[in-house]
Design an enzyme around this catalytic site. Sequence first.
Site, PDB file in Angstrom:
ATOM      1  N   ASP A  20      39.530  44.001  40.973  1.00 49.73           N
ATOM      2  CA  ASP A  20      39.747  45.398  41.233  1.00 49.73           C
ATOM      3  C   ASP A  20      38.541  46.474  41.340  1.00 49.73           C
ATOM      4  OD1 ASP A  20      41.647  47.488  41.448  1.00 49.73           O
ATOM      5  OD2 ASP A  20      41.850  47.912  39.332  1.00 49.73           O
ATOM      6  N   HIS A  37      37.253  47.327  50.371  1.00 49.02           N
ATOM      7  CA  HIS A  37      37.489  45.954  50.800  1.00 49.02           C
ATOM      8  C   HIS A  37      36.446  45.182  51.458  1.00 49.02           C
ATOM      9  CE1 HIS A  37      41.133  47.265  48.790  1.00 49.02           C
ATOM     10  NE2 HIS A  37      41.624  48.036  49.758  1.00 49.02           N
ATOM     11  N   LEU A 131      35.106  22.421  44.067  1.00 50.16           N
ATOM     12  CA  LEU A 131      35.699  23.755  43.543  1.00 50.16           C
ATOM     13  C   LEU A 131      37.119  23.960  43.992  1.00 50.16           C
ATOM     14  CD1 LEU A 131      35.723  26.555  41.683  1.00 50.16           C
ATOM     15  CD2 LEU A 131      35.017  27.417  44.165  1.00 50.16           C
TER      16      LEU A 131
HETATM   17  C1  IPE Z   1      45.408  44.326  41.028  1.00 53.72           C
HETATM   18  O1  IPE Z   1      44.954  45.470  41.340  1.00 53.72           O
HETATM   19  C2  IPE Z   1      45.708  43.432  42.162  1.00 53.72           C
HETATM   20  C3  IPE Z   1      44.794  42.867  42.605  1.00 53.72           C
HETATM   21  C4  IPE Z   1      43.351  42.965  42.305  1.00 53.72           C
HETATM   22  C5  IPE Z   1      44.994  42.168  44.038  1.00 53.72           C
HETATM   23  P1  IPE Z   1      45.803  46.918  41.584  1.00 53.72           P
HETATM   24  O2  IPE Z   1      44.654  47.982  41.824  1.00 53.72           O
HETATM   25  O3  IPE Z   1      46.793  46.558  42.628  1.00 53.72           O
HETATM   26  O4  IPE Z   1      46.372  47.004  40.093  1.00 53.72           O
HETATM   27  P2  IPE Z   1      47.038  48.271  39.409  1.00 53.72           P
HETATM   28  O5  IPE Z   1      48.231  48.677  40.411  1.00 53.72           O
HETATM   29  O6  IPE Z   1      46.163  49.396  39.286  1.00 53.72           O
HETATM   30  O7  IPE Z   1      47.583  48.087  37.954  1.00 53.72           O
HETATM   31  C1  IPE Z   2      41.306  45.703  44.477  1.00 50.52           C
HETATM   32  O1  IPE Z   2      40.877  46.962  44.887  1.00 50.52           O
HETATM   33  C2  IPE Z   2      41.796  45.055  45.770  1.00 50.52           C
HETATM   34  C3  IPE Z   2      43.333  45.211  46.056  1.00 50.52           C
HETATM   35  C4  IPE Z   2      44.144  45.510  45.023  1.00 50.52           C
HETATM   36  C5  IPE Z   2      43.697  44.501  47.169  1.00 50.52           C
HETATM   37  P1  IPE Z   2      41.700  48.382  44.704  1.00 50.52           P
HETATM   38  O2  IPE Z   2      42.018  48.756  46.032  1.00 50.52           O
HETATM   39  O3  IPE Z   2      43.037  48.278  43.778  1.00 50.52           O
HETATM   40  O4  IPE Z   2      40.677  49.301  44.268  1.00 50.52           O
HETATM   41  P2  IPE Z   2      41.104  50.722  43.336  1.00 50.52           P
HETATM   42  O5  IPE Z   2      41.625  50.071  41.988  1.00 50.52           O
HETATM   43  O6  IPE Z   2      41.813  51.604  43.980  1.00 50.52           O
HETATM   44  O7  IPE Z   2      39.584  51.239  42.929  1.00 50.52           O
HETATM   45 MG    MG Z   3      42.983  49.037  41.897  1.00 48.88          MG
END
Ligand code: IPE
Ligand code: IPE
Ligand code: MG
Length: 246
Positions: A20, A37, A131
């Site tokens: 995240d 990303h 892995l």
């Molecule tokens: C969790 O992250 C999903 C992934 C890392 C793929 P999110 O950014 O979607 O989670 P929430 O919505 O903040 O809980």
């Molecule tokens: C995690 O990063 C990747 C996915 C959920 C696909 P986020 O896109 O949720 O990044 P933040 O939480 O908005 O910073």
């Molecule tokens: Mg996120």
Amino acid sequence: MPAAGPDHSKLPRHVAIIMDGNGRWAEQRGLPRAMGHKAGVESVREIVETAGELNIEVLTLYAFSTENWRRPAMEVQALMTLLRAYLESQLTLMLEKGVRLRCSGQIDRLPKDVQALLHKAIDQTAANRGLILNLALSYGGRGEIVRAAQRLAQQCLNGSLKPDDITEERFGGELYTAGLPDPDLLIRTGGESRLSNFLPWQTSYSELHFSPILWPDFRKPQFLAALLDFQGRQRRFGKTGAQVAA
Ligand code: IPE
Ligand code: IPE
Ligand code: MG
């Protein structure tokens, strides 16, 4: 002198990571979220490589949740484009390094060409013995549990299973992660302390490591630090500390 690394004899068998913080990483730099990303893919490469070097058995990466389908179409598209590029560019390396790819999630919701690339990579790496890289794609834990219940109910209806024979092992065998050990260590980057529907069944006894580092900045040193943190934990599984130490 280099900093002390983790003890190789006490590594987790299975590490699961909620990757995240990509969006915030980009926003902090005045960049579009998709650039976060893209930067995150570099972290994926480095962590997969490190896990392989350490002989960790399984690495599960939460790459896209069922809830993430609710994001703006443009962002979902950008993520699918990156997934496509990752699968295309990494297959040779996976074969070289003995990585075995598998996936967890509602794969049939992914774009058809991504599904094809995924199946190709899974098939071609199936005989590898290094892995196990488990990508959680269009994954949601509650959905996974409901799916397992439906599959078991179907077996009861067709007479191949009796309700009394449904054990925890049997239930686990109907999850996407069938055959894999439960994660010993769950890492979440990006500063949030929540699980966001990730592996609720499998992580019931995992050690949790929450890192404030945004995923694109989470690299080998941060991963090694998480492993060191894990090695400092006493896993008691309900017993007393003295029982476990004995
Ligand atoms: C969790 O992250 C999903 C992934 C890392 C793929 P999110 O950014 O979607 O989670 P929430 O919505 O903040 O809980
Ligand atoms: C995690 O990063 C990747 C996915 C959920 C696909 P986020 O896109 O949720 O990044 P933040 O939480 O908005 O910073
Ligand atoms: Mg996120």
